[in-house]
Design a protein around this motif. Sequence first.
Motif, PDB file in Angstrom:
ATOM      1  N   VAL A 189       0.839  -1.202   0.000  1.00 42.19           N
ATOM      2  CA  VAL A 189       0.000   0.000   0.000  1.00 42.19           C
ATOM      3  C   VAL A 189       0.874   1.252   0.000  1.00 42.19           C
ATOM      4  N   ILE A 190       1.867   1.272   0.851  1.00 46.34           N
ATOM      5  CA  ILE A 190       2.753   2.437   0.953  1.00 46.34           C
ATOM      6  C   ILE A 190       3.466   2.699  -0.370  1.00 46.34           C
ATOM      7  N   GLY A 211      -2.260  -1.813  14.131  1.00 42.34           N
ATOM      8  CA  GLY A 211      -1.511  -0.754  14.799  1.00 42.34           C
ATOM      9  C   GLY A 211      -0.425  -0.179  13.911  1.00 42.34           C
ATOM     10  N   ALA A 212       0.286  -1.056  13.204  1.00 43.00           N
ATOM     11  CA  ALA A 212       1.341  -0.598  12.305  1.00 43.00           C
ATOM     12  C   ALA A 212       0.765   0.215  11.159  1.00 43.00           C
ATOM     13  N   ALA A 213      -0.380  -0.198  10.663  1.00 41.10           N
ATOM     14  CA  ALA A 213      -1.007   0.523   9.550  1.00 41.10           C
ATOM     15  C   ALA A 213      -1.346   1.949   9.949  1.00 41.10           C
ATOM     16  N   ARG A 214      -1.933   2.122  11.113  1.00 40.27           N
ATOM     17  CA  ARG A 214      -2.324   3.462  11.551  1.00 40.27           C
ATOM     18  C   ARG A 214      -1.095   4.363  11.699  1.00 40.27           C
ATOM     19  N   GLU A 215      -0.028   3.831  12.259  1.00 37.91           N
ATOM     20  CA  GLU A 215       1.171   4.644  12.444  1.00 37.91           C
ATOM     21  C   GLU A 215       1.844   4.954  11.121  1.00 37.91           C
ATOM     22  N   GLN A 216       2.024   3.944  10.293  1.00 38.99           N
ATOM     23  CA  GLN A 216       2.742   4.136   9.028  1.00 38.99           C
ATOM     24  C   GLN A 216       1.960   5.013   8.057  1.00 38.99           C
ATOM     25  N   PHE A 217       0.670   4.783   7.959  1.00 37.42           N
ATOM     26  CA  PHE A 217      -0.122   5.554   6.999  1.00 37.42           C
ATOM     27  C   PHE A 217      -0.240   7.019   7.408  1.00 37.42           C
ATOM     28  N   SER A 218      -0.393   7.270   8.700  1.00 42.11           N
ATOM     29  CA  SER A 218      -0.536   8.654   9.141  1.00 42.11           C
ATOM     30  C   SER A 218       0.796   9.400   9.054  1.00 42.11           C
ATOM     31  N   LEU A 219       1.884   8.734   9.376  1.00 43.21           N
ATOM     32  CA  LEU A 219       3.192   9.395   9.373  1.00 43.21           C
ATOM     33  C   LEU A 219       3.781   9.523   7.969  1.00 43.21           C
ATOM     34  N   GLN A 220       3.603   8.486   7.164  1.00 44.88           N
ATOM     35  CA  GLN A 220       4.261   8.463   5.854  1.00 44.88           C
ATOM     36  C   GLN A 220       3.368   8.910   4.699  1.00 44.88           C
ATOM     37  N   LYS A 221       2.057   8.768   4.852  1.00 44.91           N
ATOM     38  CA  LYS A 221       1.162   9.036   3.722  1.00 44.91           C
ATOM     39  C   LYS A 221       0.051  10.026   4.059  1.00 44.91           C
TER      40      LYS A 221
END
Length: 236
Positions: A189-190, A211-221
Amino acid sequence: MTIRCKVKSIESLTCNTYKILLHPETPVEFKAGQYLMVVMGDKDKRPFSIASSPCRNEGELELHIGAAEENSYATEVIEKMNEAQTKGDDVEIDAPHGDAWLKSGDRPILLIAGGTGFSYVRSIIDHCVSQNIKTPIYLYWGARSDGQLYAFNEMKALSEKFDNIHFVPVVESAPNIWNGKTGNVLSAVIADFESLEDFDIYIAGRFEMAGAAREQFSLQKNADRERIFGDAYSFI
């Protein structure tokens, strides 16, 4: 609300994944993306996403349960369902539950499933089709191997029929001939989206994945954390 159900059918989807159709004694009103609890005892209720669409369930509730031998939590439910079907007994469910249902609006939709978390997004995507929702819909389904993508042909056919539906299967171990992606579903996805700022995101899988999705998507995308939905977020 506790409801008694007949076990209409149990179908093997893969070597350790089962499709169960329940026929409740009274209709169950639910929203796309909600779940039910199978009552195993007075203080033992086990949650499973409802795979059927609320507007096309025809009075039945569909579950997809992954029950590997080491997963007694799920295998015990399958055993209970088999016994009830054999004896003609009822099983009890408690439904509906969950706040991660499909929200209204015209934002594009990103659906992410790990393994049998697919049952959650299947309800949502089927509801979108039945309601003729035209907003772009992207479905990413991750699994260890292509053999675990038990609804691959169904989702591929949907994506070919409807221009707004995009199906992206992701496996950790790919066969020699494979048209999907390989690796981690969140990484896929990223890699595919420059920004997720405008998306409503629905995710089902292991708690650590959510949990990883919420952190990665909000921070990176630039995803809006308030527009990332999943039952896991009520517990982590």
